[in-house]
Structure formats: C-alpha cells, structure tokens
Design an enzyme around this catalytic site. Structure first.
Site, PDB file in Angstrom:
ATOM      1  N   HIS A  63       0.761  -1.084  -0.027  1.00 43.75           N
ATOM      2  CA  HIS A  63      -0.022   0.040   0.235  1.00 43.75           C
ATOM      3  C   HIS A  63       0.973   1.233   0.163  1.00 43.75           C
ATOM      4  O   HIS A  63       2.019   1.279   0.458  1.00 43.75           O
ATOM      5  CB  HIS A  63      -1.067   0.034   1.326  1.00 43.75           C
ATOM      6  CG  HIS A  63      -2.064  -0.889   1.208  1.00 43.75           C
ATOM      7  ND1 HIS A  63      -3.055  -0.699   2.009  1.00 43.75           N
ATOM      8  CD2 HIS A  63      -2.405  -1.849   0.252  1.00 43.75           C
ATOM      9  CE1 HIS A  63      -4.122  -1.673   1.523  1.00 43.75           C
ATOM     10  NE2 HIS A  63      -3.564  -2.367   0.371  1.00 43.75           N
ATOM     11  N   GLU A  65       0.695   4.250   1.818  1.00 45.29           N
ATOM     12  CA  GLU A  65       1.554   4.535   3.103  1.00 45.29           C
ATOM     13  C   GLU A  65       2.784   3.839   3.283  1.00 45.29           C
ATOM     14  O   GLU A  65       3.889   4.198   3.863  1.00 45.29           O
ATOM     15  CB  GLU A  65       0.462   4.684   4.207  1.00 45.29           C
ATOM     16  CG  GLU A  65      -0.522   5.735   3.788  1.00 45.29           C
ATOM     17  CD  GLU A  65      -1.721   4.753   3.104  1.00 45.29           C
ATOM     18  OE1 GLU A  65      -2.881   5.509   2.939  1.00 45.29           O
ATOM     19  OE2 GLU A  65      -1.620   3.828   2.541  1.00 45.29           O
ATOM     20  N   CYS A 109      -5.631   2.448   5.614  1.00 44.46           N
ATOM     21  CA  CYS A 109      -6.392   1.200   5.953  1.00 44.46           C
ATOM     22  C   CYS A 109      -6.272   0.702   7.340  1.00 44.46           C
ATOM     23  O   CYS A 109      -5.417   0.829   7.980  1.00 44.46           O
ATOM     24  CB  CYS A 109      -6.025  -0.244   5.009  1.00 44.46           C
ATOM     25  SG  CYS A 109      -4.353  -0.570   5.141  1.00 44.46           S
ATOM     26  N   CYS A 119      -1.823   0.095   7.168  1.00 49.10           N
ATOM     27  CA  CYS A 119      -1.362   1.063   7.090  1.00 49.10           C
ATOM     28  C   CYS A 119      -1.393   1.979   8.522  1.00 49.10           C
ATOM     29  O   CYS A 119      -0.607   2.641   8.802  1.00 49.10           O
ATOM     30  CB  CYS A 119      -1.651   1.822   5.959  1.00 49.10           C
ATOM     31  SG  CYS A 119      -1.040   1.023   4.345  1.00 49.10           S
TER      32      CYS A 119
END
Length: 176
Positions: A63, A65, A109, A119
């Site tokens: 992801h 981040e 998330c 994240c």
C-alpha cells in the site's frame, strides 16, 4: 488540538502531489489506487518531501503509506545527515518522524484482507504525529476505521476539503 475539517493551500498542494503518485498505480479491480507523500517539518527549516509512495509500487501487494514509510526508513538510515545537514547532533529517524506529516489520497487502511499489516498500524508504529487525508476509504472491500484508529493513538487527523471527488475517482480507477 485536533483539526478535523480544514483546507490550507499547502495541504491541498501535498494531496495533489500524492494524487500524482496514485496515478502511477497499475489499476486492479480488487484494490484502490492510492498515493502518499511524507513531508518533514523540522523546526526552523522549510518543509522537505521525505519520500513518496503508491499502491503496488513495491513487491508484495503493498500500500502507498507502507511504501512511503519503508522508503523513508531506508533513506533515514543511509543518509540522515544529508537530509538535515545543519542540525546538530543529527536527528534520529524517530525524531524526524515526530516532525513528519503523512499526506494520503485515501484514508489509511485499518484492515487488510491479504493478512498484511494495516497502514494505520504502520503510521502509529512510526510515531508520526499528523495524517492529512484526501478522502475516506469507501466500504467497497472492507469497513475502514483507519482515521479513528489514528485519532485513538493520539495522531492528529486532518481531512482536506475540495479534493474528495478527485481522490475517490483516482482510488477507483480500474473498477468497473
């Protein structure tokens, strides 16, 4: 003090930069296209973009981040003195992260269907103090509570107004 709804030109500019990162994502129908920018605000210096990331940039269903944090950690370990050359003694990664903001196009998330760490947890673990978000994560795949998780951990959450449609459209790129 926590600011929930605010629109500052600098925040808008950094979310736009995160949107440029999101545009690099290869779209898939089972995940969002997200971009992230980490900006360090060391006292007495101008803001510095520490790192950037986007979804699926690094191997392993990653992801945005997590990618930006991972790249920042690598940079800080190898070149912390060059990042802030006039700071004596040179700051540690932890002290730099304490002065770093996360700008992300989509709410970090709180749940990963892949089983990987969320994240929001990575941001909390990094000890970053502020997260600026373009739009909340829609319930397309999971019910996200990332912003609340960050707030509960003492991280200031700012929702940038005016870019929600653009962030959501980019997030859902590739969805039919």
């Amino acid at each position: 003090m926590s600011i929930d709804d605010i629109s500052y030109p600098e925040h808008t500019r950094h979310i736009e930069c995160a949107l440029e990162e999101a545009q690099k994502c290869e779209p898939v129908s089972t995940a969002f296209c997200v971009g992230c920018v980490l900006v360090t605000r060391w006292p007495g210096t101008i803001p510095i973009i520490l790192s950037r990331g986007y979804s699926r940039e690094l191997p392993g269903n990653t992801h945005a981040e997590a990618n930006a944090l991972s790249k920042a950690q690598s940079l800080l370990i190898s070149d912390i003195g060059a990042l802030l050359p006039n700071i004596t003694p040179p700051p540690t990664a932890e002290t730099i992260f304490a002065h770093t903001d996360v700008y992300t196009t989509l709410e970090p998330c709180s749940v990963r269907t892949s089983g990987l760490a969320p994240c929001a947890d990575a941001i909390i673990a990094s000890k970053i103090k502020r997260c600026i978000i373009g739009v909340g994560e829609p319930d397309d795949f999971v019910k996200c509570e990332g912003a609340q998780k960050l707030k509960n951990a003492g991280i200031e959450v700012i929702w940038v107004k005016g870019l929600e449609e653009k962030c959501l459209k980019e997030a859902r790129r590739g969805h039919d």
